[in-house]
Design an enzyme around this catalytic site. Structure first.
Site, short mmCIF file in Angstrom:
data_model
loop_
_atom_site.label_atom_id
_atom_site.label_comp_id
_atom_site.label_asym_id
_atom_site.label_seq_id
_atom_site.Cartn_x
_atom_site.Cartn_y
_atom_site.Cartn_z
N GLU A 221 -9.75 5.92 2.74
CA GLU A 221 -10.61 4.89 3.31
C GLU A 221 -9.72 3.71 3.67
O GLU A 221 -8.66 3.54 3.08
CB GLU A 221 -11.68 4.45 2.29
CG GLU A 221 -11.21 3.47 1.22
CD GLU A 221 -10.12 4.01 0.30
OE1 GLU A 221 -10.07 5.23 0.07
OE2 GLU A 221 -9.29 3.21 -0.18
N SER B 133 1.80 -9.74 -0.76
CA SER B 133 1.47 -8.31 -0.71
C SER B 133 1.69 -7.65 0.65
O SER B 133 1.90 -6.45 0.74
CB SER B 133 0.03 -8.09 -1.15
OG SER B 133 -0.84 -8.89 -0.37
N LYS C 197 0.82 -1.22 0.00
CA LYS C 197 0.00 0.00 0.00
C LYS C 197 0.85 1.27 0.00
O LYS C 197 0.47 2.29 -0.56
CB LYS C 197 -0.93 0.02 1.22
CG LYS C 197 -1.98 -1.07 1.20
CD LYS C 197 -3.08 -0.77 0.21
CE LYS C 197 -4.17 -1.83 0.22
NZ LYS C 197 -5.16 -1.64 -0.85
#
Ligand SMILES: O=C(O)c1ccccc1NCC(=O)[C@H](O)[C@H](O)COP(=O)(O)O
Length: 611
Positions: free
Chosen positions: A325, A591, A303
């Site tokens: 969000e 990830s 991210k």
């Protein structure tokens, strides 16, 4: 499969400028004795007058030159690759590298019977090969082709060394397709794009078109086929247009990328490693599994790649407030982190349900100085947090930048997030070729909104590699508790774009479910819907139980605790490794790391099994 293309022998500003506009990958200048010889100071002026595109590399061609002269030329003009087109040896290249350590070196080998064996002499010394025709009086640029039946032998040897091999000599618009049947990694042309001693724009364009099978989505309206688009209230249209302009200007600006890469490297820790999961692969007894370690990024997941980039864009646009969000909390933490790093204020919208599941991340965001706003509407998860963030944005659009964390939302977000997350796939490709000597057979990534997956897949989209996205099947796709949007959904509009959604017959969103907070989203990035319908990517699903089992296996065989999201990809890779033979290579996008999930895992597995 895309073929690399090099246009060589630019002799003036106009020709160089046409080459830049054509989008060709490499542009060459001859610094050796030739009718095409140029002066490095002229090259410097041309490049200053017209900067090359970001992906393009400038090549300087030399023949049996002294190292001092090459160094002088390199100091006088911005060359990224030195092409040695004479009888230079591995020893000479070692000396050259000690004077120019960062320089990429391509070695030309002139074709002869069994010429491919000569490539072995340069193994480990060079970064690419050119195979060219030698005539009695010319080292190159002769316009004469050699017998292309030998091309696969050269290509195989270069592939083994993990570097590209360009075929040169007499390539023209009329025969380039014939050459491409031999599947060269790259093609190098000089005479074939000339008309009366000048480079010809039309020939250049034709060559680029003939060698590139271009994947060109989204279109100018932000549509991936019928998916994507901009379904937003009128008040947001201007903000999205402004964002699109700023984004397009930023990605055309080398300075933006320089700063972004600096932050990725020095702040986040990129490039992340590629780890061969040797013990896991032996345990499974099939294909070899490799892990792209996005879990080793600062803040523990992919991210941050996108968060850093969007925060830099916010700053460039003069917006000092960011909103975000979050579901699992990873994007919220990444946003809070970059806000602190770049001196921005940050509000994170988070469903109350997710706040309970990710209590530690909530604390962490607050510690980083962000305001976490609980969302109590709907299922109190990611969908509801996104609704609330959009609502807030509508009324604060002037000074607020909405930092969306996945490849979802209205155009340009899906394209923008793909661009910023593609660093995962680009690095993986380079690392895989270097380490394994070829591309992976299959690439597997988990999909919630789809940002790690699209970032991993996009750089491989035109390659001969199977791409598999893994959705969360929760308690099973035949129950009402799953988040398998592509397996079970239908087409509709959510959060500003058209895509597959979990919805009932009246278009009401069905609450998704997954043990992993990051995957329980009822929609999916529009590009994934498109890629599924095109058949380019296959989408599978993995249950909570399978993901948890894979998580434990990865812990025990590799000492890596993955995020539960990423464990879905690992679970599918374990299935595929058993099905594929031992020659196959699977690349998994790991990830994120699982520290944030320990509480959830302990809740399901109990605490005592591992004492
Ligand atoms: O092009 C030249 O004049 C030249 C002179 C001396 C050494 C190398 C030279 N060219 C190298 C190249 O990379 C050419 O692109 C390659 O030889 C193919 O040329 P062509 O057959 O004209 O397409």
């Amino acid at each position: 499969m895309n073929t690399l293309l090099k246009f060589c022998g630019m002799t003036n500003y106009e020709d160089y400028s046409k080459a830049v506009d054509s989008g060709v990958d490499y542009i060459g200048f001859i610094f050796a004795k030739s009718k095409r010889r140029v002066n490095p100071h002229d090259v410097h002026k041309w490049v200053k007058g017209k900067p090359k595109k970001r992906h393009q590399k400038l090549v300087g061609v030399f023949v049996n030159e002294t190292i001092e002269t090459i160094v002088e030329v390199i100091h006088a003009c911005p060359i990224q690759v030195v092409q040695l087109h004479g009888l230079e040896t591995a020893k000479y290249i070692t000396e050259l590298k000690s004077s120019l350590p960062a320089m990429k070196i391509f070695k030309t080998v002139h074709h002869k019977q069994s010429g491919h064996r000569e490539l072995k002499d340069f193994k480990g010394y060079v970064d690419g090969y050119i195979i060219d025709t030698k005539t009695e009086d010319m080292w190159g640029g002769s316009g004469i082709a050699f017998n292309w039946e030998s091309v696969p032998l050269y290509t195989a040897e270069a592939m083994e060394q993990g570097i590209p091999c360009f075929i040169a000599g007499g390539v023209k618009v009329s025969n380039i397709k014939e050459l491409m049947n031999y599947e060269p990694a790259g093609i190098d042309v000089s005479s074939g794009i000339e008309e009366m001693g000048m480079k010809d724009e039309r020939k250049m364009k034709q060559m680029v078109e003939l060698t590139k099978e271009k994947y060109q989505a989204p279109d100018s309206l932000g549509r991936f086929g019928k998916f994507g688009g901009k379904y937003v209230p009128e008040t947001l249209m201007h903000a999205l247009e402004e964002l699109e302009d700023a984004f397009e200007a930023a990605i055309a600006d080398e300075k933006f990328f320089e700063e972004l890469h600096r932050e990725w490297e020095r702040y986040s820790g990129r490039p992340t490693p590629l780890t061969e999961a040797g013990r896991l692969s032996s345990y499974l007894g099939g294909a070899n599994i490799y892990l792209k370690r996005e879990d080793l990024n600062h803040t523990g997941a992919h991210k941050i790649n996108n968060a850093i980039a969007q925060a830099l864009l916010a700053k460039r646009m003069g917006k000092n407030q960011i909103i975000a969000e979050t579901g699992a909390g990873q994007h919220g933490v990444a946003s809070a982190t970059v806000a602190a790093r770049f001196g921005l204020t940050c509000k994170v919208f988070m469903g109350e349900e997710d706040m309970k599941r990710q209590e530690l991340n909530v604390f962490r965001m607050r510690l980083l100085g962000a305001e976490v706003i609980p969302v109590i509407s709907g299922g109190k998860t990611l969908k509801d947090a996104t609704n609330e963030a959009i609502r807030h944005w509508v009324s604060h659009v002037e000074d607020t930048f909405y930092l969306i964390g996945s490849a979802v939302g209205p155009h340009p977000y899906p394209k923008m997030v793909r661009e910023f997350q593609s660093v995962i796939g680009r690095e993986s490709k380079e690392q895989f070729i270097k380490e394994v000597g070829k591309l992976p057979d299959e690439i597997i990534a988990c999909v919630g909104g789809g940002s790690n997956a699209i970032g991993m897949f996009y750089p491989f989209i035109e390659d001969d590699v199977s791409l598999i996205g893994v959705e969360a099947a929760g308690k099973g796709v035949d129950t009402n508790e799953h988040a398998a949007t592509l397996t079970k959904g239908s087409v509709g509009v959510l959060h500003g774009s058209m895509s597959y959604l979990l919805q009932d017959e009246w278009g009401n969103i069905i609450e998704p479910y997954s043990i992993s907070a990051g995957l329980d989203y009822p929609g999916i990035g529009p590009e994934h819907s498109y890629l599924r319908d095109q058949g380019r990517v296959t989408y599978e699903s993995v249950t909570d139980a399978e993901a948890l089992e894979a998580l434990q296996v990865l812990c025990q065989y590799e000492g890596i605790l993955p995020a539960i999201e990423s464990a879905h990809a690992v679970a599918h890779a374990m299935k595929r490794a058993r099905e594929l033979g031992s020659d196959a290579k699977i690349l998994v996008c790991l990830s994120g790391r699982g520290d944030k999930d320990v509480h959830t895992i302990q809740g399901v597995l109990g605490g005592n099994e591992y004492e």
